[in-house]
Design a protein around this motif. Structure first.
Motif, short mmCIF file in Angstrom:
data_model
loop_
_atom_site.label_atom_id
_atom_site.label_comp_id
_atom_site.label_asym_id
_atom_site.label_seq_id
_atom_site.Cartn_x
_atom_site.Cartn_y
_atom_site.Cartn_z
N SER A 174 0.96 -1.34 -0.04
CA SER A 174 0.16 -0.16 0.07
C SER A 174 1.02 1.25 -0.10
O SER A 174 1.85 1.30 0.81
CB SER A 174 -0.89 0.20 1.33
OG SER A 174 -1.45 1.33 1.29
N GLN A 182 -0.35 4.26 0.96
CA GLN A 182 -0.90 5.11 2.07
C GLN A 182 0.05 5.32 3.13
O GLN A 182 0.65 4.39 3.74
CB GLN A 182 -2.45 4.39 2.73
CG GLN A 182 -3.23 4.02 1.34
CD GLN A 182 -4.32 3.52 2.10
OE1 GLN A 182 -4.56 2.97 3.26
NE2 GLN A 182 -5.80 3.57 1.40
N ALA A 197 -1.66 12.78 5.54
CA ALA A 197 -1.58 11.96 4.50
C ALA A 197 -3.12 11.49 4.20
O ALA A 197 -3.39 11.37 2.94
CB ALA A 197 -0.69 10.73 4.25
N SER A 198 -3.85 11.14 5.08
CA SER A 198 -4.90 10.32 5.02
C SER A 198 -6.12 11.27 4.54
O SER A 198 -7.03 11.09 4.21
CB SER A 198 -5.48 9.33 6.11
OG SER A 198 -5.68 10.34 7.30
N THR A 232 -5.65 13.70 2.42
CA THR A 232 -5.34 14.30 1.20
C THR A 232 -5.10 12.82 0.20
O THR A 232 -4.65 11.71 0.73
CB THR A 232 -3.96 15.21 0.83
OG1 THR A 232 -2.98 14.46 1.31
CG2 THR A 232 -4.27 16.50 1.84
N ARG A 233 -5.08 13.24 -1.04
CA ARG A 233 -4.84 12.01 -2.10
C ARG A 233 -4.22 12.63 -3.53
O ARG A 233 -4.65 13.94 -3.63
CB ARG A 233 -5.98 11.25 -2.29
CG ARG A 233 -7.43 11.75 -2.83
CD ARG A 233 -8.63 10.88 -2.65
NE ARG A 233 -9.60 11.75 -3.23
CZ ARG A 233 -10.02 11.48 -4.77
NH1 ARG A 233 -9.25 10.78 -5.38
NH2 ARG A 233 -11.09 12.22 -5.08
N THR A 283 -2.56 17.19 -5.63
CA THR A 283 -2.96 16.54 -4.15
C THR A 283 -4.16 17.48 -3.67
O THR A 283 -3.80 18.94 -3.64
CB THR A 283 -1.79 16.80 -3.38
OG1 THR A 283 -0.71 16.01 -3.75
CG2 THR A 283 -1.98 16.27 -1.87
N THR A 289 -9.34 14.85 0.49
CA THR A 289 -10.24 13.80 0.54
C THR A 289 -11.67 13.83 0.63
O THR A 289 -12.23 13.40 -0.07
CB THR A 289 -9.63 12.56 1.55
OG1 THR A 289 -8.37 12.30 1.51
CG2 THR A 289 -10.64 11.34 1.40
#
Length: 346
Positions: free
Chosen positions: A43, A45, A51-52, A54-55, A66, A69
């Motif tokens: 993964s 991630q 970090a969680s 954004t994606r 970026t 989420t």
């Protein structure tokens, strides 16, 4: 001999270099460790909460952006209706989008636009900055805005999408992906497809399988627009959802293609005519649709068409059928079925 001040400067520089090298080494170690963890878990991630939140999203022009989420403050110069269909209200939208909702007899009663800031005809950097967005969505052919892409990106993560590059349902899924609401798109599509099946049943046995339909719009200067299934005017609901046919010339020229429309002269119009025509009139120059409609009706080429002589032209309001958002298309389908059933009962 070096002065004491020169020695002091040299000492400071050495210390800074040491700190920089140390930081680089630490970053390298962190990156190596992160890569090892990703490889072991399969993964990409990140474990941090940041970090969680954004994606990365790849937009129409290939930007790897970026984005949040679950963005909370979206501003748009297109796709407002797609967001509203998902239950996502942008904090700001351009005037033409708000105007479409105000003019449409399908959309205005829904009362979905209060609280959405009018950003003006074009989205300016100053206005965007004042809205404090966490996501900006731009239309691909909005040249003034897209040319300032780098500047908008400094205000908030900015993605460029292209209206008419996908079917309505696929475009809804794309916007839902950007907005972090993919499940809402699936829910909306499910209820839409249920309605589609009901409307198909109503038309079954009423319209022959070989009957063809043209969607056209009269413009100033005797210009005629013929629309395919990817560009509003009720084409997606007519061709994809209700599965009614386009005439061969329309099918060949613009169906499932970009751009999904073609501009033709009155003289060339007979080549694109189906057995029935859905007609809208749009005087985008002077705003006098009635005058433009009369000019079309008095044109010799128009009066010579068999669909005109045999009363197989179905007029529709451009204010209702111009928008290509999901909310409009659902209502356009309902209206198309009503008009077709009324026409075939005559």
């Amino acid at each position: 001999m070096k002065s004491s001040s020169q020695i002091a400067k040299s000492f400071v520089i050495c210390m800074l270099l040491c700190m920089l090298l140390s930081a680089c080494g630490a970053n390298s170690s962190v990156e190596t460790a992160s890569s090892s963890v990703q490889a072991a878990t399969g993964s990409g991630q990140a474990s941090s909460s940041t970090a969680s939140e954004t994606r990365v999203f790849r937009d129409y022009q290939g930007h790897e952006v970026t984005i949040p989420t679950h963005p909370k403050r979206i501003i748009v110069n297109q796709f407002m209706g797609h967001l509203l269909a998902l239950g996502v209200k942008p904090v700001g939208a351009t005037s033409n989008q708000l105007s479409q909702f105000e003019k449409s007899s399908f959309l205005k009663p829904l009362g979905l636009t209060p609280g959405i800031e009018d950003l003006g005809t074009t989205l300016s950097l100053e206005k965007a900055l004042s809205m404090e967005p966490d996501l900006i969505i731009l239309q691909e052919n909005a040249n003034e805005e897209t040319q300032n892409y780098a500047a908008f990106s400094k205000i908030a993560p900015t993605v460029i999408l292209k209206y008419g590059s996908k079917t309505m349902l696929d475009q809804l899924k794309e916007v839902a992906d950007v907005a972090g609401q993919p499940q809402k798109a699936e829910q909306w599509i499910a209820q839409y497809e249920n309605k589609v099946m009901q409307y198909r049943e109503q038309l079954a046995g009423v319209i022959g399988s070989n009957v063809t339909f043209t969607v056209m719009e009269a413009w100033p200067k005797s210009e005629i627009m013929i629309f395919g299934n990817l560009f509003g005017r009720g084409t997606y609901s007519l061709y994809n959802s209700l599965q009614l046919k386009a005439p061969p010339k329309v099918q060949e020229a613009i169906m499932d293609k970009e751009p999904s429309y073609v501009k033709v002269s009155l003289e060339a119009l007979p080549e694109y005519m189906g057995d029935y025509v859905f007609l809208s009139v749009y005087d985008w120059q002077n705003g006098d649709n009635s005058k433009l409609e009369n000019e079309l009706k008095n044109a010799p080429v128009w009066r010579s068409l068999s669909v005109v002589k045999e009363n197989r032209v179905i007029p529709v309001s451009v204010d209702d059928f111009l928008p290509g958002d999901p909310l409009s298309i659902e209502k356009q389908m309902e209206k198309q079925v009503q008009l077709l059933l009324e026409h075939y009962k005559k």
